[in-house]
Scaffold this motif. Structure first.
Motif, PDB file in Angstrom:
ATOM      1  N   VAL A   1       0.850  -1.192   0.000  1.00  0.00           N
ATOM      2  CA  VAL A   1       0.000   0.000   0.000  1.00  0.00           C
ATOM      3  C   VAL A   1       0.889   1.247   0.000  1.00  0.00           C
ATOM      4  O   VAL A   1       1.651   1.476   0.943  1.00  0.00           O
ATOM      5  N   VAL A   2       0.795   2.032  -1.065  1.00  0.00           N
ATOM      6  CA  VAL A   2       1.636   3.219  -1.204  1.00  0.00           C
ATOM      7  C   VAL A   2       0.859   4.443  -0.723  1.00  0.00           C
ATOM      8  O   VAL A   2       0.509   5.358  -1.473  1.00  0.00           O
ATOM      9  N   TYR A   3       0.566   4.391   0.548  1.00  0.00           N
ATOM     10  CA  TYR A   3       0.053   5.510   1.339  1.00  0.00           C
ATOM     11  C   TYR A   3       0.866   5.515   2.621  1.00  0.00           C
ATOM     12  O   TYR A   3       1.277   4.454   3.103  1.00  0.00           O
ATOM     13  N   ALA A   4       1.058   6.697   3.205  1.00  0.00           N
ATOM     14  CA  ALA A   4       1.498   6.776   4.592  1.00  0.00           C
ATOM     15  C   ALA A   4       0.221   6.881   5.435  1.00  0.00           C
ATOM     16  O   ALA A   4      -0.848   6.483   4.976  1.00  0.00           O
ATOM     17  N   ASP A   5       0.297   7.405   6.643  1.00  0.00           N
ATOM     18  CA  ASP A   5      -0.920   7.504   7.459  1.00  0.00           C
ATOM     19  C   ASP A   5      -1.951   8.419   6.810  1.00  0.00           C
ATOM     20  O   ASP A   5      -3.147   8.147   6.856  1.00  0.00           O
ATOM     21  N   CYS A   6      -1.494   9.515   6.233  1.00  0.00           N
ATOM     22  CA  CYS A   6      -2.334  10.391   5.409  1.00  0.00           C
ATOM     23  C   CYS A   6      -3.616  10.853   6.098  1.00  0.00           C
ATOM     24  O   CYS A   6      -4.683  10.876   5.489  1.00  0.00           O
ATOM     25  N   GLY A   7      -3.493  11.186   7.386  1.00  0.00           N
ATOM     26  CA  GLY A   7      -4.635  11.747   8.092  1.00  0.00           C
ATOM     27  C   GLY A   7      -5.634  10.742   8.606  1.00  0.00           C
ATOM     28  O   GLY A   7      -6.721  11.133   9.065  1.00  0.00           O
ATOM     29  N   THR A   8      -5.312   9.451   8.587  1.00  0.00           N
ATOM     30  CA  THR A   8      -6.266   8.432   9.041  1.00  0.00           C
ATOM     31  C   THR A   8      -6.159   8.147  10.537  1.00  0.00           C
ATOM     32  O   THR A   8      -6.878   7.298  11.057  1.00  0.00           O
ATOM     33  N   GLY A   9      -5.251   8.820  11.218  1.00  0.00           N
ATOM     34  CA  GLY A   9      -5.129   8.640  12.657  1.00  0.00           C
ATOM     35  C   GLY A   9      -4.743   7.234  13.076  1.00  0.00           C
ATOM     36  O   GLY A   9      -5.197   6.737  14.110  1.00  0.00           O
ATOM     37  N   GLY A  10      -3.900   6.593  12.269  1.00  0.00           N
ATOM     38  CA  GLY A  10      -3.455   5.240  12.581  1.00  0.00           C
ATOM     39  C   GLY A  10      -4.377   4.146  12.089  1.00  0.00           C
ATOM     40  O   GLY A  10      -4.032   2.953  12.163  1.00  0.00           O
ATOM     41  N   GLN A  11      -5.528   4.519  11.556  1.00  0.00           N
ATOM     42  CA  GLN A  11      -6.486   3.502  11.113  1.00  0.00           C
ATOM     43  C   GLN A  11      -6.000   2.739   9.886  1.00  0.00           C
ATOM     44  O   GLN A  11      -6.297   1.543   9.741  1.00  0.00           O
ATOM     45  N   LEU A  12      -5.274   3.412   8.998  1.00  0.00           N
ATOM     46  CA  LEU A  12      -4.782   2.704   7.812  1.00  0.00           C
ATOM     47  C   LEU A  12      -3.744   1.663   8.206  1.00  0.00           C
ATOM     48  O   LEU A  12      -3.750   0.543   7.688  1.00  0.00           O
ATOM     49  N   LYS A  13      -2.851   2.002   9.121  1.00  0.00           N
ATOM     50  CA  LYS A  13      -1.857   1.036   9.580  1.00  0.00           C
ATOM     51  C   LYS A  13      -2.535  -0.163  10.228  1.00  0.00           C
ATOM     52  O   LYS A  13      -2.157  -1.322   9.977  1.00  0.00           O
ATOM     53  N   ALA A  14      -3.538   0.082  11.050  1.00  0.00           N
ATOM     54  CA  ALA A  14      -4.266  -1.006  11.698  1.00  0.00           C
ATOM     55  C   ALA A  14      -4.956  -1.888  10.665  1.00  0.00           C
ATOM     56  O   ALA A  14      -4.951  -3.127  10.775  1.00  0.00           O
ATOM     57  N   ALA A  15      -5.529  -1.265   9.640  1.00  0.00           N
ATOM     58  CA  ALA A  15      -6.210  -2.035   8.596  1.00  0.00           C
ATOM     59  C   ALA A  15      -5.214  -2.864   7.798  1.00  0.00           C
ATOM     60  O   ALA A  15      -5.471  -4.033   7.482  1.00  0.00           O
ATOM     61  N   CYS A  16      -4.056  -2.270   7.466  1.00  0.00           N
ATOM     62  CA  CYS A  16      -3.041  -3.009   6.715  1.00  0.00           C
ATOM     63  C   CYS A  16      -2.496  -4.181   7.529  1.00  0.00           C
ATOM     64  O   CYS A  16      -2.261  -5.264   6.993  1.00  0.00           O
ATOM     65  N   ASP A  17      -2.294  -3.962   8.824  1.00  0.00           N
ATOM     66  CA  ASP A  17      -1.841  -5.051   9.693  1.00  0.00           C
ATOM     67  C   ASP A  17      -2.861  -6.185   9.685  1.00  0.00           C
ATOM     68  O   ASP A  17      -2.503  -7.371   9.617  1.00  0.00           O
ATOM     69  N   ALA A  18      -4.133  -5.843   9.782  1.00  0.00           N
ATOM     70  CA  ALA A  18      -5.185  -6.852   9.794  1.00  0.00           C
ATOM     71  C   ALA A  18      -5.268  -7.599   8.462  1.00  0.00           C
ATOM     72  O   ALA A  18      -5.571  -8.789   8.430  1.00  0.00           O
ATOM     73  N   LEU A  19      -4.979  -6.887   7.391  1.00  0.00           N
ATOM     74  CA  LEU A  19      -5.028  -7.494   6.057  1.00  0.00           C
ATOM     75  C   LEU A  19      -3.741  -8.246   5.716  1.00  0.00           C
ATOM     76  O   LEU A  19      -3.696  -8.974   4.723  1.00  0.00           O
ATOM     77  N   GLY A  20      -2.704  -8.027   6.512  1.00  0.00           N
ATOM     78  CA  GLY A  20      -1.428  -8.683   6.256  1.00  0.00           C
ATOM     79  C   GLY A  20      -0.664  -8.092   5.096  1.00  0.00           C
ATOM     80  O   GLY A  20       0.065  -8.799   4.399  1.00  0.00           O
ATOM     81  N   VAL A  21      -0.802  -6.773   4.880  1.00  0.00           N
ATOM     82  CA  VAL A  21      -0.071  -6.100   3.810  1.00  0.00           C
ATOM     83  C   VAL A  21       0.766  -4.978   4.415  1.00  0.00           C
ATOM     84  O   VAL A  21       0.449  -4.449   5.477  1.00  0.00           O
ATOM     85  N   GLU A  22       1.844  -4.617   3.731  1.00  0.00           N
ATOM     86  CA  GLU A  22       2.723  -3.545   4.194  1.00  0.00           C
ATOM     87  C   GLU A  22       2.325  -2.217   3.564  1.00  0.00           C
ATOM     88  O   GLU A  22       1.620  -2.179   2.549  1.00  0.00           O
ATOM     89  N   MET A  23       2.821  -1.137   4.161  1.00  0.00           N
ATOM     90  CA  MET A  23       2.546   0.198   3.648  1.00  0.00           C
ATOM     91  C   MET A  23       3.771   1.077   3.884  1.00  0.00           C
ATOM     92  O   MET A  23       4.713   0.688   4.573  1.00  0.00           O
ATOM     93  N   VAL A  24       3.752   2.252   3.285  1.00  0.00           N
ATOM     94  CA  VAL A  24       4.852   3.206   3.450  1.00  0.00           C
ATOM     95  C   VAL A  24       4.842   3.751   4.877  1.00  0.00           C
ATOM     96  O   VAL A  24       3.792   4.093   5.419  1.00  0.00           O
ATOM     97  N   ALA A  25       6.005   3.839   5.479  1.00  0.00           N
ATOM     98  CA  ALA A  25       6.115   4.386   6.835  1.00  0.00           C
ATOM     99  C   ALA A  25       6.106   5.907   6.792  1.00  0.00           C
ATOM    100  O   ALA A  25       6.678   6.521   5.891  1.00  0.00           O
TER     101      ALA A  25
END
Length: 207
Positions: free
Chosen positions: A79-103
């Motif tokens: 996933v080529v997004y950082a947090d981008c204003g999601t308040g940590g929700q995107l990271k939590a979703a990516c963790d749950a989906l088992g995919v990585e994202m930009v730090a």
């Protein structure tokens, strides 16, 4: 456009690679440039609508939908997004989906380098990238209503001191346009050449 076709939902991959990049549409040009320069033919790209940049609450559902739709077709999804204003929700979703994202907190940070960006601690800077310079009216001026109500400028930007243009490319016309954007907002102007920096590092680390 390279290995992609355009759809109503954004840019859909052709499915010829082993890795799928699900990215913000604001990063499409930069990702394609990196793919071409580095010969990353194993990567396909799907860009979600860039307007999500203005609606961070819509990013997580859009990414979840895209991952679910394409999961079976790829050995890896990034996933080529950082947090981008999601308040940590995107990271939590990516963790749950088992995919990585930009730090990082947002693209302004990873373009400059997360550590360097954090060290500056610039609370009074407003940032533009190449994409946002090109799309300044569509993504900044008009959504904030500044074309219709110029007096709102001081309300929105009165606490800012400068506009920082993080340049991904050496483009004189873009630099001039960025400086004009600063003038329109009543801010001092600073240009920093970042190149592709953290974006290149993040994509280059994908195995």
């Amino acid at each position: 456009m390279d290995d992609m076709t355009l759809t109503a939902d954004g840019i859909a991959p052709s499915g010829c690679g082993q890795v799928l990049l699900i990215a913000c549409g604001a990063l499409a040009r930069e990702i394609l440039a990196l793919k071409s320069a580095n010969g990353w033919d194993h990567m396909d790209l799907q860009c979600l609508p860039a307007i999500l940049h203005n609606h961070p609450e819509r990013i997580v559902p859009a990414v979840q939908k895209a991952v679910a739709w394409h999961r079976d077709a790829y050995t890896k999804i990034f996933v080529v997004y950082a947090d981008c204003g999601t308040g940590g929700q995107l990271k939590a979703a990516c963790d749950a989906l088992g995919v990585e994202m930009v730090a990082g907190p947002h693209c302004y940070s990873f373009f400059e380098g997360n550590e360097a960006f954090a060290a500056r601690d610039e609370m009074t800077a407003f940032y533009l990238t190449d994409f946002l310079v090109r799309q300044f009216d569509a993504f900044v001026w008009e959504p904030l209503g500044l074309g219709r109500h110029p007096a709102l400028r001081d309300m929105y930007f009165g606490n800012y001191e400068k506009l920082v243009y993080q340049a991904q490319t050496d483009d004189t016309a873009l630099t001039q346009k960025a400086e004009h954007c600063a003038q329109r907002l009543g801010l001092a102007f600073e240009r920093r050449f970042t190149g592709y920096a953290g974006l290149s590092t993040a994509l280059g680390a994908i195995s």
